[in-house]
Each structure stands twice: as structure tokens, then as C-alpha cells.
Scaffold this active site. Sequence first.
Site, short mmCIF file in Angstrom:
data_model
loop_
_atom_site.label_atom_id
_atom_site.label_comp_id
_atom_site.label_asym_id
_atom_site.label_seq_id
_atom_site.Cartn_x
_atom_site.Cartn_y
_atom_site.Cartn_z
N LYS A 172 0.86 -1.19 0.00
CA LYS A 172 0.00 0.00 0.00
C LYS A 172 0.90 1.24 0.00
O LYS A 172 1.42 1.64 1.04
CB LYS A 172 -0.93 0.05 1.22
CG LYS A 172 -1.99 1.17 1.07
CD LYS A 172 -2.48 1.71 2.38
CE LYS A 172 -1.64 2.84 2.92
NZ LYS A 172 -1.69 4.11 2.12
N GLU A 247 10.12 1.91 10.38
CA GLU A 247 11.08 3.01 10.24
C GLU A 247 10.27 4.28 10.37
O GLU A 247 9.46 4.60 9.51
CB GLU A 247 11.80 2.91 8.90
CG GLU A 247 12.99 3.85 8.81
CD GLU A 247 12.65 5.13 8.07
OE1 GLU A 247 12.45 6.15 8.76
OE2 GLU A 247 12.59 5.11 6.83
N CYS A 281 13.26 11.70 6.89
CA CYS A 281 13.17 11.35 8.31
C CYS A 281 14.51 11.40 9.01
O CYS A 281 14.58 11.59 10.23
CB CYS A 281 12.55 9.96 8.46
SG CYS A 281 13.28 8.73 7.38
N GLU A 381 9.36 16.81 15.01
CA GLU A 381 9.82 16.54 13.64
C GLU A 381 9.02 17.45 12.71
O GLU A 381 7.83 17.24 12.49
CB GLU A 381 9.62 15.07 13.26
CG GLU A 381 10.16 14.76 11.88
CD GLU A 381 9.95 13.31 11.49
OE1 GLU A 381 10.83 12.74 10.81
OE2 GLU A 381 8.91 12.74 11.85
#
Length: 475
Positions: A172, A247, A281, A381
Site C-alpha cells: 500500500k 522506520e 526522516c 519533527e
Amino acid sequence: MIPDNMLKFYIDGAWVEPATANRLGVENPATEEIVAEVALGSAADVDRAVAAARAAFPGWCETPPAARIAVLKRLLDVYNARYEDFAQVMSLEMGAPIEWARAAQAWAGQVHLEAAIRAAEEMEWETMRGTTRIVHEGIGVCGLITPWNWPMNQIVCKVAPALAAGSAMVLKPSEIAPLSGVLFAEICHEAGVPKGVFNLVNGTGAEVGAYLSAHPGVDMMSFTGSTRAGAAVAAAAAPSIKRVAQELGGKSPNIILPSADLAAAVAGGVEGCFGNTGQSCDAPTRMLVPRARHGEALALAREAAGAVVVGDPRDPETTMGPLVSGVHFEKVQRLIQAGIDEGATLVCGGPGRPAGLNRGWFVQPTIFGDVTNDMTVAREEIFGPVLSIMPYDDLDEAVEIANDTVYGLAAFVSGAPEEARAVARRLRAGTVNLNYPEWDTFAPFGGYKQSGNGREYADWGIRDFCEVKGIVGWG
């Protein structure tokens, strides 16, 4: 440029009609225009794809490694033939500057395929330990959920090792940037991946992602995305005790040691933070510099930011494109304003679009100085081109600041090699980069703490998609 099968799913070796007629527009973030539609899946589509993968798994798992590697090599050949197509669709769907799309985004898929092939060729699939035969074999049916920020990097570093391991899968991709995922399914078909081994169902995380994660027919979930979404995947997977590899987010420190060439280290840190419009990231978003040189570092960072060319991704001169969506644009704007409100020094950039850009989700490359680790810009973040520069008094304080985060995906250290190596051992991160090295697709990639678990790339990824069987008494 738009793949032919945006309104279908790839299941059991064929392009099939979805169970429902739900669709979502795909936006070009540089123009805010809808350029395509993608079908959105449902539980029925996931059931069909999982059933196809379960039927295909036994035969694929029993296929000799050499034959699985041959399929990967064909996939690499087809990928290389469609390389420019991948660069073009990723530039369109996520706003990557076209030269970056070619040199980084499309390249990432290529090198992960190459790494998986080499790792599979070198891997010892069966070994002896005393009289016990140790066998590495495919874990089963894997659900793969991938993000929009590095589409081919994340798709290929899951699909390729899963194929090598002998596992079957349902992918997906992100519904925000689905063009490259559909194109990848098309090349899997052209390369002759056996039917049912690779399946693709597009859809939202709330519906397709959640249902896939909870599905009792799925043996493993591999997820890349936010820490919040990763927690939801793990919770959905828990009742069926499936393996979960994640992750997740990051807030990577970048320690510039007194022994470093400050100008080079600051310029490298700005480039690393602003690459991919800050939407990585592992980006080095917290730059730690000796307090005595903090002012000098701010001036150097401002100069480096001034060289960034924000604009039309189709222009070869552009080095920074837009953020991926309006929702993400608003989040980044809110966090930039938080930096100002909390008292950080605005070195350059700030809220709003760059001058001359009145549409598209473009942001100003932004740098804050005098940042402390309790500020929002140091802890959250941001996932945009926003750099926080933080002074430190001594090395112990630098390490303490670097480790004072819920994340642990990556870290960076610049300075004399022996000193940098010693600092690297003290940092709680899955990858520590010394003096801005080249990307190593054979290094393990994954995080400590809330940045996830498991490791991707090359043989590390292959082992994540394997079960280990001990046949005792073999000898």
C-alpha cells in the site's frame, strides 16, 4: 507520464477493478492542480490481495534463491529502462526538482535493487551449527506500507528484500504520491514476478492500512511513516502476533566538533537539512556548534541558505521544490511560527511563501539560531526545510543534547576522525554519519527509541523478511 492503471489494483498477476468506486485526486504540489485520480481500496480489495499472496507464497518460498535473484535482475533491467519515467512521475506527484528526482529519487530505487541482488547472492541461506541445520526462509505474507517522501527508496527497500527472501506481499503506497507505486507494479508485471507474489492496493491509511495491519492472513507488517501512525500499525498487528518492522520519525542531531572545518561542516549540514525540501526522516535538523563560534555558524548557515533556488520543479536550475501538500504546508508554517514565538533567533526565512511564488506549497528555507532543546523546533519533527542551530559548551553537553530526544534514527558528527568516531559511539541512533559520507545502501538503516525497530537495506532487509528454522539432528 501518468501510469495507465491508476484506477485499478494489481492483484494475482493482473490489473483488476476495485471493489468500490471510491477515488482520490492526485495533486501536483507545485501548482495545486489535480493531475490524476487514484482508486481507493477497501477491506474487500485487501482480502483479495492477501488471498492471492497466501496462495503464491508456498511456491515462491520453495523457489531456489538463484531463481528468485534472476527475477530481481529482470526487475532491475526493466527499472533501468523506465528510469526517466520514475523521475518524471516523482517530480510531478511530490514536487521534487527534476534533477533531484533523477539523481536521488529514481536513483534510490536502482541502487536498492542492486544492493538486494548482491546481498542475496552473497547470503548463506543454509548453514550448519554442530549437527543443526539453520535455514533462512520467507516469513510468509508481508504487508508493506510506504510513505510519499522517498517513494522508490522505501518501496524498493521493502519489496526487493522480501522477494529475495521468498516472501509474498501486499503493497500500500501513500495515497498522496501514488503514481510511482502504480508504475512500479507495472514493471513488476513486465519483469515476470510470479502472479500473487507481489500485489498492490492503493488506499488510505485509516482504511486499507489499518485493515492490512490487522489482517490475520498477514504474517509481517513493514511500515515507514510517522511515529504516531507506526504506533497504530503496531497496535492493529498485536492481536495476531505478527512481526512488525518500523522506520519512523527522526530529529537528527548534527554535532560539529571544535576540530571540524566550520565553514564546510555548516554548509554540509544546511544542504543535508534542506535536501528533499527537508522531507527526510533522517535529515540533520539540529545543528550543534561550539558556543564560541555560534555567531559565525549562523552567518555561514545564512550564506548557504542563500544559494538555495526555490521554484518550479521542472526547471533544471531549481534545487528546492514545494512541500507535498497543503495540509503539510500548514503544519510547517505553524512550527516556524512556534520558533519565533518561543524566542529563537530567526536567521533567515520565516513564515509564508518565498517572494514571487503565489501558488504551490512552497516554503522559505528557514534557519533558527540560539535554539534550546526545550523549544518546539528542537523537539518536533517538522519535516520541512527548517534548521535549528544550538550552541554547546563542551562535548559532554553536546552528546547530552543530541541524545535528549524521543527519536533515534540518525545522527551526524563532523570533525577529526578519531574524535568523531569516539562521539559516534556515545550517540543513541541507528545510523551515525561521520563527515557527511556517501549514501551506503549496505549499511543497516533503522532507528532506536521511537524511531522504530528492525533494519532495512541489503542483507539487513532480507533477514527482516525471513524466518529462521533450526532443523535439529540434521547431522
